[in-house]
Design a protein around this motif. Structure first.
Motif, mmCIF file in Angstrom:
data_model
loop_
_atom_site.group_PDB
_atom_site.id
_atom_site.type_symbol
_atom_site.label_atom_id
_atom_site.label_comp_id
_atom_site.label_asym_id
_atom_site.label_seq_id
_atom_site.Cartn_x
_atom_site.Cartn_y
_atom_site.Cartn_z
ATOM 1 N N GLY A 1 5.816 -11.053 -14.659
ATOM 2 C CA GLY A 1 5.664 -10.002 -13.666
ATOM 3 C C GLY A 1 6.999 -9.587 -13.084
ATOM 4 N N THR A 26 -0.662 -10.773 -13.076
ATOM 5 C CA THR A 26 -1.599 -10.697 -14.200
ATOM 6 C C THR A 26 -2.312 -9.340 -14.211
ATOM 7 N N PRO A 27 -2.775 -8.894 -15.383
ATOM 8 C CA PRO A 27 -3.544 -7.642 -15.454
ATOM 9 C C PRO A 27 -4.977 -7.861 -14.978
ATOM 10 N N SER A 54 -6.016 -10.326 -5.944
ATOM 11 C CA SER A 54 -6.209 -9.010 -6.565
ATOM 12 C C SER A 54 -5.580 -7.909 -5.736
ATOM 13 N N LYS A 99 -6.302 -2.736 -12.351
ATOM 14 C CA LYS A 99 -6.425 -4.052 -12.962
ATOM 15 C C LYS A 99 -5.129 -4.857 -12.872
ATOM 16 N N THR A 100 -4.730 -5.154 -11.639
ATOM 17 C CA THR A 100 -3.522 -5.944 -11.413
ATOM 18 C C THR A 100 -3.809 -7.009 -10.365
ATOM 19 N N TYR A 140 -2.756 -11.520 -9.326
ATOM 20 C CA TYR A 140 -1.707 -12.536 -9.381
ATOM 21 C C TYR A 140 -2.316 -13.925 -9.420
ATOM 22 N N ASN A 184 -2.136 -12.057 -22.721
ATOM 23 C CA ASN A 184 -1.621 -10.739 -22.327
ATOM 24 C C ASN A 184 -0.163 -10.916 -21.949
ATOM 25 N N CYS A 226 2.197 -9.122 -20.625
ATOM 26 C CA CYS A 226 2.627 -8.744 -19.281
ATOM 27 C C CYS A 226 1.679 -7.711 -18.707
ATOM 28 N N GLY A 227 1.774 -7.519 -17.394
ATOM 29 C CA GLY A 227 1.004 -6.478 -16.737
ATOM 30 C C GLY A 227 1.668 -5.127 -16.924
ATOM 31 N N GLN A 268 3.098 -2.198 -11.363
ATOM 32 C CA GLN A 268 3.736 -3.271 -10.603
ATOM 33 C C GLN A 268 4.831 -2.723 -9.688
#
Length: 384
Positions: free
Chosen positions: A64, A93-94, A229, A240-241, A243, A262, A264-265, A270
């Protein structure tokens, strides 16, 4: 013909997809799925546009963007006086669900047991099953959705490796007290048990109550994962992001799994969130009062209805008891009845259980909606 053996053979389409599709088909008010029907903050949308135009469109760091991780660390410092290392303890996280999934895949092995409190978010048990573990479901008290700690004590075995906590709790709106956390600590402090704390509604707490994160308890600091979230907090569920936070040792294990689910987000999202959080700290400060007003508007609009209401303590969900209206219908049937006959769509609470109580007559409504949507829904529901 090729033989296909599903790893989740009993898993069908989720109730959320079913009820949302019903809302669209019937052109009904959708108070089912948990997303706002109002716009995100204009300054946040501007920040996203600016991020894309300024070139933040390639891969971010797998853990991230550091600037966003620093904002998360600052939140915990300001709210909980907790110092986090954004480099070694925070991963973007996504979405929160993939964070939950990766924690479980990272720590749960074949035959490990995971304690889950029902009603529970529908991703927990399948994630445990996919890891080869066994979900041990403990039903919360059906009156106030509190934990029976004697049941928890009896459920813990040598195979127990994780307890999943959700506070504020979806779908009931209950929150964990300090005593709840102390009870959990007493049961697991001398055992090899990890805590996964789903805190995606951490900023949506009402009536002067305070959110207590697992990370604020020293006894849990080195054995807990906390998942959050941004979508819930900033009215952008479609971004959809989320942590994940854990001690460096646990985070290292998490990242070993996460990097292969995944990489990366989404980079501009971000950057937009980081800039908006830095420039508009009042958004989070004012969030609980913003949603409490909506909760109270929804509840007051039902004063003359036949539904029984116990005000939600957190989240943007409110449960209604319909026992005196249609006791002959279970909650799935009641939701279909409301959708088809009254054009209001809700979620049956029984779907959050492995085995729901037979007398359960609760349905869940999302009040993260425009005031006019809530007022219209209340007028309809008051005539049921």
């Amino acid at each position: 013909m090729i033989e296909i053996h599903s790893k989740l053979p009993a898993q069908g389409v989720t109730i959320f997809s079913i009820m949302t599709a019903m809302a669209q088909r019937l052109n009904a008010l959708n108070l089912a799925q948990g997303f706002p029907d109002f716009a995100a903050p204009p300054a946040l949308l501007d920040a996203l546009s600016k991020a894309t135009l300024e070139g933040y469109n390639q891969y971010a760091s797998g853990d991230g963007l550091l600037t966003l991780r620093e904002q998360v660390a600052n939140l915990f410092l300001q709210r909980d006086q907790l110092t986090l290392d954004p480099i070694t303890e925070i991963t973007i996280t996504p979405g929160a669900t993939i964070g939950i999934f990766c924690v479980i895949q990272a720590l749960i092995h074949a035959d490990d047991e995971v304690i889950i409190f029902d009603p529970s978010y529908d991703s927990y048990a399948p994630s445990v099953q996919l890891a080869g573990g066994k979900a041990i479901h403990i039903a919360l008290d059906s009156d106030d959705f509190s934990v029976d700690w004697n049941q928890v004590k009896d459920a813990i075995t040598d195979k127990t490796r994780m307890v999943i906590v959700n506070t504020p709790h979806n779908p009931t709106g209950a929150i964990w007290s300090r005593q709840d956390w102390l009870n959990l600590i007493a049961l697991i402090q001398d055992k090899n048990i990890i805590v996964l704390s789903d805190e995606v509604y951490e900023h949506l707490i009402y009536d002067g109550e305070k959110h207590l994160s697992a990370l604020t308890f020293p006894e849990l600091r080195d054995r807990s994962f906390v998942v959050g979230s941004f979508g819930k907090t900033f009215h952008v569920t479609g971004w959809k992001t989320g942590y994940c936070i854990a001690s460096p040792q646990l985070m290292n294990v998490f990242r070993q799994i996460y990097q292969f689910t995944n990489f990366c987000g989404v980079t501009p999202i971000q950057m937009a969130l980081a800039n908006y959080m830095q420039q508009h700290p009042e958004h989070i400060t004012d969030l609980s009062s913003f949603y409490q007003r909506k909760r109270d508007l929804f509840i007051s609009g039902l004063e003359n209805s036949k539904f029984h209401v116990i005000p939600s303590k957190g989240t943007f969900f409110q449960n209604l008891d319909y026992s005196v209206i249609r006791p002959d219908l279970n909650d799935v049937e009641m939701c279909k009845y409301l959708a088809e006959e009254h054009k209001v769509v809700a979620i049956p609470v029984s779907v959050f259980y492995q085995q729901a109580p037979k007398n359960l007559r609760l349905i869940r409504f999302c009040f993260a909606k425009k005031d006019e949507t809530l007022i219209q829904a209340c007028k309809i529901l008051s005539q049921v």
